[in-house]
Design an enzyme around this catalytic site. Structure first.
Site, mmCIF file in Angstrom:
data_model
loop_
_atom_site.group_PDB
_atom_site.id
_atom_site.type_symbol
_atom_site.label_atom_id
_atom_site.label_comp_id
_atom_site.label_asym_id
_atom_site.label_seq_id
_atom_site.Cartn_x
_atom_site.Cartn_y
_atom_site.Cartn_z
ATOM 1 N N SER A 10 43.084 42.948 29.456
ATOM 2 C CA SER A 10 41.868 42.199 29.793
ATOM 3 C C SER A 10 40.827 42.333 28.688
ATOM 4 C CB SER A 10 41.254 42.716 31.101
ATOM 5 O OG SER A 10 39.922 42.247 31.214
ATOM 6 N N HIS A 35 44.274 38.478 29.178
ATOM 7 C CA HIS A 35 43.599 38.188 30.447
ATOM 8 C C HIS A 35 42.110 38.006 30.188
ATOM 9 C CE1 HIS A 35 43.363 38.419 34.884
ATOM 10 N NE2 HIS A 35 42.294 39.172 34.715
ATOM 11 N N ASP A 37 38.610 37.552 31.700
ATOM 12 C CA ASP A 37 37.840 37.729 32.942
ATOM 13 C C ASP A 37 36.508 37.004 32.878
ATOM 14 O OD1 ASP A 37 39.149 41.011 33.325
ATOM 15 O OD2 ASP A 37 39.406 39.310 34.689
ATOM 16 N N MET A 39 33.162 35.855 34.678
ATOM 17 C CA MET A 39 32.350 36.259 35.828
ATOM 18 C C MET A 39 30.989 35.552 35.774
ATOM 19 S SD MET A 39 33.058 40.347 35.672
ATOM 20 C CE MET A 39 34.732 40.972 35.662
ATOM 21 N N HIS A 68 40.999 34.205 34.359
ATOM 22 C CA HIS A 68 40.741 34.643 35.740
ATOM 23 C C HIS A 68 39.309 34.263 36.087
ATOM 24 C CE1 HIS A 68 40.244 38.394 38.581
ATOM 25 N NE2 HIS A 68 40.158 37.248 39.232
ATOM 26 N N MET A 70 36.290 34.403 38.208
ATOM 27 C CA MET A 70 35.591 35.075 39.291
ATOM 28 C C MET A 70 34.220 34.387 39.399
ATOM 29 S SD MET A 70 36.765 38.913 38.344
ATOM 30 C CE MET A 70 37.134 38.399 36.666
ATOM 31 N N MET A 139 44.320 41.429 43.649
ATOM 32 C CA MET A 139 43.320 42.328 43.057
ATOM 33 C C MET A 139 43.544 43.735 43.583
ATOM 34 S SD MET A 139 41.559 40.613 40.947
ATOM 35 C CE MET A 139 40.392 41.914 40.562
ATOM 36 N N GLY A 144 34.816 42.390 39.558
ATOM 37 C CA GLY A 144 33.458 42.450 39.002
ATOM 38 C C GLY A 144 33.328 43.394 37.825
ATOM 39 N N PHE A 145 34.143 44.439 37.811
ATOM 40 C CA PHE A 145 33.979 45.416 36.732
ATOM 41 C C PHE A 145 35.330 46.015 36.323
ATOM 42 C CE2 PHE A 145 29.417 45.490 36.754
ATOM 43 C CZ PHE A 145 29.082 45.116 38.057
ATOM 44 N N GLY A 146 35.433 46.384 35.036
ATOM 45 C CA GLY A 146 36.609 47.139 34.610
ATOM 46 C C GLY A 146 36.371 48.615 34.887
ATOM 47 N N GLY A 147 37.400 49.409 34.673
ATOM 48 C CA GLY A 147 37.249 50.860 34.779
ATOM 49 C C GLY A 147 37.166 51.413 36.185
ATOM 50 N N ASP A 177 45.697 43.527 39.150
ATOM 51 C CA ASP A 177 44.536 43.522 38.275
ATOM 52 C C ASP A 177 43.504 44.545 38.734
ATOM 53 O OD1 ASP A 177 42.185 40.839 37.401
ATOM 54 O OD2 ASP A 177 42.636 42.775 36.481
ATOM 55 N N GLY A 178 43.405 45.620 37.913
ATOM 56 C CA GLY A 178 42.369 46.610 38.235
ATOM 57 C C GLY A 178 42.949 48.001 38.418
ATOM 58 N N GLY A 179 42.568 48.905 37.518
ATOM 59 C CA GLY A 179 43.017 50.293 37.633
ATOM 60 C C GLY A 179 44.470 50.495 37.298
ATOM 61 N N GLY A 199 42.791 46.576 31.375
ATOM 62 C CA GLY A 199 41.668 46.493 30.440
ATOM 63 C C GLY A 199 41.488 47.839 29.768
ATOM 64 N N SER A 200 40.933 48.767 30.530
ATOM 65 C CA SER A 200 40.652 50.114 29.981
ATOM 66 C C SER A 200 41.910 50.792 29.445
ATOM 67 C CB SER A 200 40.038 51.003 31.075
ATOM 68 O OG SER A 200 39.031 50.299 31.743
HETATM 69 C C1 DX5 Z 1 37.866 43.028 37.417
HETATM 70 C C2 DX5 Z 1 38.773 42.263 36.463
HETATM 71 C C3 DX5 Z 1 39.867 43.132 35.914
HETATM 72 C C4 DX5 Z 1 39.352 44.330 35.124
HETATM 73 C C5 DX5 Z 1 40.492 45.252 34.792
HETATM 74 O O1 DX5 Z 1 37.062 42.120 38.116
HETATM 75 O O2 DX5 Z 1 39.363 41.173 37.103
HETATM 76 O O3 DX5 Z 1 40.700 42.339 35.055
HETATM 77 O O4 DX5 Z 1 38.737 43.872 33.944
HETATM 78 O O5 DX5 Z 1 39.936 46.355 34.137
HETATM 79 P P1 DX5 Z 1 40.645 47.788 34.216
HETATM 80 O O6 DX5 Z 1 42.060 47.572 33.740
HETATM 81 O O7 DX5 Z 1 39.843 48.639 33.277
HETATM 82 O O8 DX5 Z 1 40.587 48.235 35.646
HETATM 83 ZN ZN ZN Z 2 40.827 39.955 36.001
#
Ligand code: DX5
Ligand code: ZN
Length: 217
Positions: A10, A35, A37, A39, A68, A70, A139, A144-147, A177-179, A199-200
Site C-alpha cells: 500500500s 495498492h 488507498d 481516502m 481502493h 474509501m 478489511m 482509515g489508517f495504516g499501521g 487489507d490491514g495489519g 503497507g507498513s
Molecule cells: C487502511 C488501508 C490499508 C492500510 C494497510 O484503510 O485500506 O491498505 O493502508 O496498512 P498496513 O499494512 O500498515 O496495516
Molecule cells: Zn486499502
C-alpha cells in the site's frame, strides 16, 4: 489449484517525499500490484491522495494499480480514477450510491471491479453483486489508517468468501487489507485470501524484497 498469491504493497505507507523511488523499490522488491488507498476524510477520518497521484504513478511505472476507494460518493469520481490508469477499482459496499451503477461504470470502462467490506459488514451484504466481481476485499482493520492491528475475527469472513466462491464456481480474488505481516499472512492465506495488501510490513521494512518474500510464505 488455488489462485496465485499476489502481494500488493500500500502506497499509503510510503515516503511521500520520494514516491517515485518508493514505487521503484516496490517493483524491484517483487510487488505484483500497488495498492492505492484513496481516502476522502468523510467516509474515513483521514485524507490521503487522489487521482493525480495514481496518474503520476501510472505514467512513470508499469505495475498493476489496485485502487481502493474509501470515499463516500464513489460514482462522482470513477471517471477520474479510471482515466488515471487504475487497473482495478474497489469501492465500499457501505458507500453511497447504487452499487450496480458503480459496477457497470467501472466494467464498461474495461477496468476490473471489487467491493470492500468494513469489518462490521457481513459477507452476505455483497451477495447480490458477487457474481460480477473480480475481487472481494475483506478489511482486516477499520479503514482509515495504516499501521493498525490485524483483526483475527475477520478470518471467518475470509473463509466464507472462499467457500462461497468455490461452491458457486466463481473466480474472484479474495483480498485482505490491514495489519498483514508474516504471521498474519499465514493465517489469511490458510483462510483463503490470495491478494495480500501490506503497507507498513513492506514500506517500513529494512529490506523490501525480504518483506515481500516473508508475506508469500
Ligand atoms: C487502511 C488501508 C490499508 C492500510 C494497510 O484503510 O485500506 O491498505 O493502508 O496498512 P498496513 O499494512 O500498515 O496495516
Ligand atoms: Zn486499502
Amino acid at each position: 489449484m488455488g489462485k496465485p498469491i499476489i502481494i500488493a504493497p500500500s502506497l499509503l505507507a510510503s515516503n511521500y517525499a520520494k514516491i517515485g523511488d518508493e514505487v521503484s523499490k516496490a517493483i524491484y522488491g517483487g510487488a505484483n500490484w500497488l495498492h492505492m488507498d484513496v481516502m476522502d476524510g468523510h467516509f474515513v477520518p483521514n485524507i490521503s491522495f487522489g487521482a493525480d497521484i495514481i496518474a503520476a504513478v501510472h505514467q512513470t511505472n508499469d505495475i498493476f494499480l489496485d485502487t481502493h476507494l474509501m470515499i463516500s460518493n464513489p460514482q462522482q469520481y470513477l471517471e477520474s480514477f479510471i482515466k488515471a490508469g487504475s487497473d482495478l477499482i474497489t469501492f465500499h459496499i457501505e458507500a453511497n450510491g447504487d452499487p450496480q451503477v458503480t459496477i457497470d461504470t467501472i466494467k464498461s470502462a474495461g477496468c476490473q471491479v471489487g467491493i470492500a467490506l468494513k469489518p462490521a459488514t457481513p459477507f452476505e451484504a455483497i451477495l447480490p453483486y458477487i457474481a460480477q466481481l473480480d475481487l472481494v476485499l475483506v478489511m482486516t482493520v477499520e479503514p482509515g489508517f495504516g499501521g493498525q492491528a490485524f483483526m483475527t475475527d475477520m478470518l471467518d469472513k475470509i473463509s466464507e468468501a472462499k467457500t462461497y466462491r468455490d461452491e458457486h464456481n466463481l473466480d474472484y480474488h479474495i483480498e485482505v487489507d490491514g495489519g498483514i505481516y508474516q504471521d498474519t499472512s499465514k493465517l489469511v492465506r490458510e483462510a483463503g485470501a490470495n491478494v495480500l495488501v501490506a503497507g507498513s510490513a513492506c514500506f517500513k521494512a529494512p529490506d523490501f524484497g525480504d518483506a515481500v518474500k516473508a508475506l508469500r510464505g
